[in-house]
Design an enzyme around this catalytic site. Structure first.
Site, PDB file in Angstrom:
ATOM      1  N   ASN A 103      46.660  40.315  31.976  1.00  0.00           N
ATOM      2  CA  ASN A 103      46.778  41.604  31.290  1.00  0.00           C
ATOM      3  C   ASN A 103      47.805  42.483  31.986  1.00  0.00           C
ATOM      4  OD1 ASN A 103      44.640  41.109  29.430  1.00  0.00           O
ATOM      5  ND2 ASN A 103      43.137  41.737  30.956  1.00  0.00           N
ATOM      6  N   GLU A 149      36.908  35.851  31.015  1.00  0.00           N
ATOM      7  CA  GLU A 149      37.725  36.794  30.251  1.00  0.00           C
ATOM      8  C   GLU A 149      38.587  36.085  29.210  1.00  0.00           C
ATOM      9  OE1 GLU A 149      39.000  41.091  31.871  1.00  0.00           O
ATOM     10  OE2 GLU A 149      40.318  39.484  32.537  1.00  0.00           O
ATOM     11  N   THR A 160      28.026  38.840  45.348  1.00  0.00           N
ATOM     12  CA  THR A 160      28.817  39.892  45.996  1.00  0.00           C
ATOM     13  C   THR A 160      28.110  41.223  45.792  1.00  0.00           C
ATOM     14  OG1 THR A 160      30.226  40.103  44.019  1.00  0.00           O
ATOM     15  CG2 THR A 160      30.983  38.634  45.753  1.00  0.00           C
ATOM     16  N   GLY A 195      29.239  44.481  46.769  1.00  0.00           N
ATOM     17  CA  GLY A 195      30.081  45.651  46.975  1.00  0.00           C
ATOM     18  C   GLY A 195      30.335  45.927  48.441  1.00  0.00           C
ATOM     19  N   GLY A 218      28.451  43.737  51.359  1.00  0.00           N
ATOM     20  CA  GLY A 218      28.877  42.418  51.783  1.00  0.00           C
ATOM     21  C   GLY A 218      28.563  41.374  50.736  1.00  0.00           C
ATOM     22  N   ALA A 236      39.952  45.593  41.635  1.00  0.00           N
ATOM     23  CA  ALA A 236      40.164  44.150  41.760  1.00  0.00           C
ATOM     24  C   ALA A 236      39.507  43.549  42.997  1.00  0.00           C
ATOM     25  CB  ALA A 236      41.655  43.848  41.756  1.00  0.00           C
ATOM     26  N   ALA A 237      38.533  44.240  43.578  1.00  0.00           N
ATOM     27  CA  ALA A 237      37.901  43.714  44.796  1.00  0.00           C
ATOM     28  C   ALA A 237      37.238  42.361  44.551  1.00  0.00           C
ATOM     29  CB  ALA A 237      36.884  44.720  45.323  1.00  0.00           C
ATOM     30  N   GLY A 238      36.521  42.242  43.448  1.00  0.00           N
ATOM     31  CA  GLY A 238      35.865  40.976  43.135  1.00  0.00           C
ATOM     32  C   GLY A 238      36.863  39.860  42.901  1.00  0.00           C
ATOM     33  N   ASP A 239      37.965  40.187  42.230  1.00  0.00           N
ATOM     34  CA  ASP A 239      38.997  39.185  41.997  1.00  0.00           C
ATOM     35  C   ASP A 239      39.623  38.735  43.307  1.00  0.00           C
ATOM     36  OD1 ASP A 239      38.591  39.372  39.257  1.00  0.00           O
ATOM     37  OD2 ASP A 239      40.137  40.897  38.996  1.00  0.00           O
ATOM     38  N   SER A 254      41.612  45.001  49.987  1.00  0.00           N
ATOM     39  CA  SER A 254      42.120  45.339  48.653  1.00  0.00           C
ATOM     40  C   SER A 254      41.662  46.711  48.168  1.00  0.00           C
ATOM     41  CB  SER A 254      41.711  44.263  47.641  1.00  0.00           C
ATOM     42  OG  SER A 254      40.348  44.372  47.276  1.00  0.00           O
ATOM     43  N   SER A 279      47.156  45.439  44.981  1.00  0.00           N
ATOM     44  CA  SER A 279      46.259  45.624  46.132  1.00  0.00           C
ATOM     45  C   SER A 279      45.934  44.318  46.851  1.00  0.00           C
ATOM     46  CB  SER A 279      44.947  46.272  45.665  1.00  0.00           C
ATOM     47  OG  SER A 279      44.165  45.351  44.920  1.00  0.00           O
TER      48      SER A 279
END
Length: 299
Positions: A11, A140, A220, A222, A225, A249-252, A282, A291
């Site tokens: 995207n 997605e 995960t 957040g 940890g 985009a932390a999870g990615d 990130s 990031s």
């Protein structure tokens, strides 16, 4: 070098920063605006490439300026783009993102060409699956395509990492084909019905998912940890406390880093530690792909 195949979305993110996220029906004046390449698949692929992975990306974009920009971006990152496919009818995917002063976000996605990634496209990339080591995939793109890719990869002996985002149900028949499932707290609750408000609840949810035939689970959590569980082991890996700027985009980032670690045959504890360190870095930067850290940032 071990080959990482990422199948997923691409995207263009259009981001506005504001003090808070507007409520339904409300218009507020925001601060800065910027565009950034995004999409869960692309974010994870870029993260893996920057952290040293040999990444082959399978996705679909439109024949438009956003699609051309994405392809060039992937090439600049050193990714293999033979299977970055073009759709003649649909535009490239876009995401509208609000980011508040605490770094929390609200996202609306118009999938565009991502919605046209189909089973035939996966089969077209068969030679990648013949030579690959890890498949990293999300939800997605069309779910029929996702399930087909997972089964194909498992059949070829690849380690399949499924990041079940955006949150959706997973058919029970799919769990045995997955090597590692990486839901966040919200996604875990959707899959198990258990709200993850403690480690005890995480263990309870893990028991449900492992009983479906899943060998490895990482929840995960957040800024707290990540919690890992398998039939043989349980681990909780805390993260460093940092000032979050943008958590988009932390999870990615976590998943891209995990794919690299597992492609290098790291043990679970150092692999998850590596992924947590990358994700923590990130959130201190704005944007999705912008990031993503390089290996030198977290060594």
């Amino acid at each position: 070098m071990s080959k990482i195949i990422v199948v997923g979305s691409s995207n263009t993110d259009m981001v506005i920063q504001s003090e808070r996220i507007p409520r339904p029906g409300e218009t507020i004046l925001g601060g800065s605006f910027f565009m950034n390449p995004g999409g869960k698949g692309a974010n994870q692929a870029v993260a893996a490439a920057r952290l040293g992975g040999d990444v082959h990306f399978v996705c679909k974009v439109g024949q438009d300026v956003f699609g051309n920009m994405a392809r060039q971006q992937f090439e600049n990152e050193g990714m293999h783009t033979e299977f970055v496919l073009s759709d003649a009818k649909l535009p490239s995917g876009v995401a509208l993102i609000n980011v508040d002063a605490q770094g929390e976000n609200s996202i609306t996605v118009a999938s565009g060409a991502n919605s046209a990634l189909n089973i035939a496209d996966i089969d077209q990339a068969n030679r990648l699956f013949e030579a690959g080591d890890v498949l990293l995939i999300q939800l997605e793109t069309p779910l029929k395509t996702v399930w087909h890719a997972i089964k194909k990869a498992h059949g070829k002996g690849l380690k399949v990492i499924l990041n079940p985002a955006p949150a959706a149900e997973i058919p029970d028949e799919i769990y045995p084909y997955i090597y590692a499932l990486t839901p966040n707290e919200t996604e875990t609750e959707l899959l198990t019905g258990i709200a993850i408000d403690s480690l005890a609840k995480a263990q309870e949810a893990a028991h449900i998912l492992l009983n479906k035939g899943l060998p490895h689970l990482i929840i995960t959590m957040g800024s707290q940890g990540a919690y890992y569980q398998s039939a043989e082991n349980k681990l909780f890996i805390p993260t460093k406390i940092v000032q979050a700027v943008d958590t988009t985009a932390a999870g990615d980032c976590f998943n891209g880093a995990l794919a690299v670690a597992l492609s290098q045959t790291k043990e679970w504890e150092p692999a998850i530690q590596f992924a947590c360190e990358a994700a923590t870095f990130s959130v201190t930067k704005l944007g999705a792909q912008a990031s993503m850290p390089y290996l030198t940032d977290i060594q």
